[in-house]
Scaffold this motif. Structure first.
Motif, PDB file in Angstrom:
ATOM      1  N   ASP A 108       0.817  -1.215   0.000  1.00  0.00           N
ATOM      2  CA  ASP A 108       0.000   0.000   0.000  1.00  0.00           C
ATOM      3  C   ASP A 108       0.851   1.267   0.000  1.00  0.00           C
ATOM      4  N   TYR A 109       1.797   1.343   0.940  1.00  0.00           N
ATOM      5  CA  TYR A 109       2.620   2.543   1.035  1.00  0.00           C
ATOM      6  C   TYR A 109       4.022   2.163   1.514  1.00  0.00           C
ATOM      7  N   GLY A 110       5.048   2.727   0.850  1.00  0.00           N
ATOM      8  CA  GLY A 110       6.427   2.459   1.239  1.00  0.00           C
ATOM      9  C   GLY A 110       7.223   1.879   0.095  1.00  0.00           C
ATOM     10  N   ILE A 111       8.212   1.050   0.408  1.00  0.00           N
ATOM     11  CA  ILE A 111       9.074   0.465  -0.621  1.00  0.00           C
ATOM     12  C   ILE A 111       9.191  -1.043  -0.415  1.00  0.00           C
ATOM     13  N   THR A 112       9.366  -1.742  -1.536  1.00  0.00           N
ATOM     14  CA  THR A 112       9.686  -3.171  -1.494  1.00  0.00           C
ATOM     15  C   THR A 112      11.059  -3.365  -2.113  1.00  0.00           C
ATOM     16  N   ILE A 113      11.788  -4.370  -1.608  1.00  0.00           N
ATOM     17  CA  ILE A 113      13.118  -4.690  -2.139  1.00  0.00           C
ATOM     18  C   ILE A 113      13.113  -6.158  -2.538  1.00  0.00           C
ATOM     19  N   GLN A 114      13.459  -6.419  -3.796  1.00  0.00           N
ATOM     20  CA  GLN A 114      13.460  -7.794  -4.311  1.00  0.00           C
ATOM     21  C   GLN A 114      14.795  -8.078  -4.985  1.00  0.00           C
ATOM     22  N   ARG A 115      15.411  -9.195  -4.622  1.00  0.00           N
ATOM     23  CA  ARG A 115      16.659  -9.594  -5.268  1.00  0.00           C
ATOM     24  C   ARG A 115      16.340 -10.304  -6.576  1.00  0.00           C
ATOM     25  N   LEU A 116      16.960  -9.853  -7.648  1.00  0.00           N
ATOM     26  CA  LEU A 116      16.727 -10.416  -8.971  1.00  0.00           C
ATOM     27  C   LEU A 116      17.748 -11.523  -9.269  1.00  0.00           C
ATOM     28  N   ASP A 117      17.440 -12.346 -10.307  1.00  0.00           N
ATOM     29  CA  ASP A 117      18.341 -13.431 -10.684  1.00  0.00           C
ATOM     30  C   ASP A 117      19.722 -12.916 -11.070  1.00  0.00           C
ATOM     31  N   SER A 118      19.781 -11.696 -11.542  1.00  0.00           N
ATOM     32  CA  SER A 118      21.058 -11.105 -11.959  1.00  0.00           C
ATOM     33  C   SER A 118      21.948 -10.722 -10.776  1.00  0.00           C
ATOM     34  N   GLY A 119      21.392 -10.808  -9.569  1.00  0.00           N
ATOM     35  CA  GLY A 119      22.154 -10.424  -8.388  1.00  0.00           C
ATOM     36  C   GLY A 119      21.943  -8.980  -7.991  1.00  0.00           C
ATOM     37  N   THR A 120      21.203  -8.234  -8.790  1.00  0.00           N
ATOM     38  CA  THR A 120      20.875  -6.850  -8.453  1.00  0.00           C
ATOM     39  C   THR A 120      19.571  -6.815  -7.650  1.00  0.00           C
ATOM     40  N   TYR A 121      19.202  -5.629  -7.217  1.00  0.00           N
ATOM     41  CA  TYR A 121      18.002  -5.474  -6.405  1.00  0.00           C
ATOM     42  C   TYR A 121      17.031  -4.514  -7.090  1.00  0.00           C
ATOM     43  N   GLN A 122      15.781  -4.898  -7.076  1.00  0.00           N
ATOM     44  CA  GLN A 122      14.729  -4.022  -7.601  1.00  0.00           C
ATOM     45  C   GLN A 122      14.013  -3.366  -6.412  1.00  0.00           C
ATOM     46  N   VAL A 123      13.998  -2.051  -6.437  1.00  0.00           N
ATOM     47  CA  VAL A 123      13.363  -1.284  -5.372  1.00  0.00           C
ATOM     48  C   VAL A 123      12.171  -0.548  -5.956  1.00  0.00           C
ATOM     49  N   GLN A 124      10.985  -0.838  -5.446  1.00  0.00           N
ATOM     50  CA  GLN A 124       9.774  -0.187  -5.933  1.00  0.00           C
ATOM     51  C   GLN A 124       9.119   0.613  -4.820  1.00  0.00           C
ATOM     52  N   ARG A 125       8.648   1.799  -5.191  1.00  0.00           N
ATOM     53  CA  ARG A 125       7.944   2.656  -4.249  1.00  0.00           C
ATOM     54  C   ARG A 125       6.448   2.605  -4.520  1.00  0.00           C
ATOM     55  N   TYR A 126       5.675   2.496  -3.419  1.00  0.00           N
ATOM     56  CA  TYR A 126       4.216   2.438  -3.517  1.00  0.00           C
ATOM     57  C   TYR A 126       3.590   3.633  -2.791  1.00  0.00           C
ATOM     58  N   VAL A 127       2.576   4.204  -3.418  1.00  0.00           N
ATOM     59  CA  VAL A 127       1.751   5.227  -2.801  1.00  0.00           C
ATOM     60  C   VAL A 127       0.304   4.894  -3.112  1.00  0.00           C
ATOM     61  N   ASP A 128      -0.498   4.712  -2.073  1.00  0.00           N
ATOM     62  CA  ASP A 128      -1.912   4.345  -2.245  1.00  0.00           C
ATOM     63  C   ASP A 128      -2.077   3.098  -3.099  1.00  0.00           C
ATOM     64  N   GLY A 129      -1.183   2.131  -2.909  1.00  0.00           N
ATOM     65  CA  GLY A 129      -1.301   0.856  -3.602  1.00  0.00           C
ATOM     66  C   GLY A 129      -0.780   0.848  -5.019  1.00  0.00           C
ATOM     67  N   LYS A 130      -0.219   1.955  -5.468  1.00  0.00           N
ATOM     68  CA  LYS A 130       0.275   2.035  -6.841  1.00  0.00           C
ATOM     69  C   LYS A 130       1.787   2.257  -6.859  1.00  0.00           C
ATOM     70  N   VAL A 131       2.445   1.622  -7.843  1.00  0.00           N
ATOM     71  CA  VAL A 131       3.887   1.797  -8.000  1.00  0.00           C
ATOM     72  C   VAL A 131       4.150   3.173  -8.588  1.00  0.00           C
ATOM     73  N   THR A 132       4.927   3.973  -7.886  1.00  0.00           N
ATOM     74  CA  THR A 132       5.244   5.319  -8.372  1.00  0.00           C
ATOM     75  C   THR A 132       6.663   5.434  -8.904  1.00  0.00           C
ATOM     76  N   SER A 133       7.529   4.462  -8.573  1.00  0.00           N
ATOM     77  CA  SER A 133       8.886   4.474  -9.123  1.00  0.00           C
ATOM     78  C   SER A 133       9.499   3.094  -8.966  1.00  0.00           C
ATOM     79  N   THR A 134      10.426   2.774  -9.875  1.00  0.00           N
ATOM     80  CA  THR A 134      11.163   1.513  -9.824  1.00  0.00           C
ATOM     81  C   THR A 134      12.634   1.807 -10.074  1.00  0.00           C
ATOM     82  N   LYS A 135      13.482   1.280  -9.205  1.00  0.00           N
ATOM     83  CA  LYS A 135      14.914   1.477  -9.340  1.00  0.00           C
ATOM     84  C   LYS A 135      15.614   0.127  -9.265  1.00  0.00           C
TER      85      LYS A 135
END
Length: 358
Positions: A319-346
């Motif tokens: 819903d609100y905040g960030i998630t961190i997911q480790r990808l198969d490549s060994g990098t990390y995907q960081v997504q920001r959520y506001v009101d249940g929607k993804v507002t940015s991906t790094k």
């Protein structure tokens, strides 16, 4: 700093202190000096020791060093109030201080009403002052060589407060002088709990503030942090319903109270010592720092290794905040959520320097 003390006395309506502010610099300077009678003797009539009252106090010197008697020390409290040291056969056996909360004047003779006794350089009985940054004085209280309590004096322009910490009757009691509110902390069934008192009336009892869970659940939170090996870890928890804090508003006690209850393996003596150390380590005693002082008892991370967090809605979706997911490549995907929607991906390959953005 001494101006802050004067402000305090203004707040407490001390007419005598208002007069003390008008004394000349010459008068203020003289009471700090001792007259050199001969190479081996100094004396002064500018001080009054509460438990040894006399017209003149003497200090015998041996080899130019204090040996017997009273010495107006160069060491000062709050940069203005000199201590008086008492020596016997070259050893410091007592130190006297001015009680700045009840000080009536700064003109001679100045009353010394606080005494700390010493043995082999260690405090036995009485208060020991420690000046900390940001206008804070910690006063450790000793009895028979053991610390039995401590106080925190907070100075700021137009503000003064004293927090009194005592361990007695199987409770840690924290008293706020300005509000006359108290916290009573005690151990029950392996948990440290707290009661909030307004005056003599108990108005709230703490509840477990955080419940750790094994997996994501409705209205839960996931916090991300780095362990000692630099591996990203997740901590899932639910915040417990808490008493209405509107009636418990207090700059210092409310942030402390809101962190209880939590599991604690040791006894109250251990907790009291840890509380003393934690307060001494604070860079600044503001509400934000007080709100996290017991953080380590409930969470496996602190501000140094914390990365970010995400809260979930009723459907267990971010819903609100960030998630961190480790990808198969060994990098990390960081997504920001506001009101249940993804507002940015790094995407990043190193989380050590990375922190959740405001």
């Amino acid at each position: 700093m001494f101006r802050y003390i004067m402000t305090l006395f203004l707040l407490t309506s001390s007419a005598a202190i208002l007069c003390a502010q008008d004394h000349s610099k010459e008068t203020s300077h003289k009471w700090k000096e001792m007259k050199q009678v001969n190479p081996n003797l100094k004396e002064t009539n500018t001080i009054r020791i509460f438990d040894d009252q006399k017209n003149v106090y003497q200090l015998e010197l041996r080899g130019g060093r204090p040996f017997n008697g009273y010495e107006i020390s160069d060491e000062q409290l709050l940069g203005e109030l000199n201590y008086v040291n008492y020596y016997q056969n070259g050893l410091l056996v007592a130190k006297y201080a001015i009680d700045y909360l009840n000080m009536d004047t700064q003109t001679a003779p100045v009353n010394y009403t606080l005494k700390t006794t010493y043995h082999n350089g260690k405090a036995l009985d009485g208060p020991v002052y420690h000046e900390l940054p940001h206008g804070v004085v910690r006063i450790d209280q000793y009895q028979n060589g053991q610390r039995i309590g401590f106080m925190i004096d907070l100075f700021a322009m137009h503000y003064f407060n004293r927090l009194d910490f005592q361990l007695k009757d199987n409770k840690v009691m924290i008293h706020d002088m300005q509000s006359n509110n108290e916290l009573h902390i005690y151990k029950k069934e392996g948990f440290l709990q707290a009661d909030f008192y307004k005056g003599k009336k108990r108005v709230a009892t703490s509840q477990k503030s955080v419940q750790q869970i094994d997996q994501i659940a409705p209205h839960a939170t996931t916090a991300y942090y780095l362990d000692e090996d630099g591996i990203v870890r997740e901590f899932h928890f639910i915040k417990t319903t808490f008493p209405d804090m509107d009636d418990l508003e207090n700059d210092f006690l409310s942030p402390l109270f809101s962190q209880f209850s939590f599991e604690f393996d040791g006894d109250l003596n251990l907790f009291f010592d840890q509380l003393h150390n934690k307060l001494g380590d604070l860079g600044n005693m503001d509400k934000r720092n007080f709100a996290t002082i017991f953080h380590s008892y409930s969470f496996p991370y602190d501000e140094k290794n914390y990365l970010g967090a995400v809260s979930y809605n009723a459907k267990s979706k971010p819903d609100y905040g960030i998630t961190i997911q480790r990808l198969d490549s060994g990098t990390y995907q960081v997504q920001r959520y506001v009101d249940g929607k993804v507002t940015s991906t790094k995407t990043t390959d190193d989380l050590h320097p990375w922190k959740e953005e405001d």
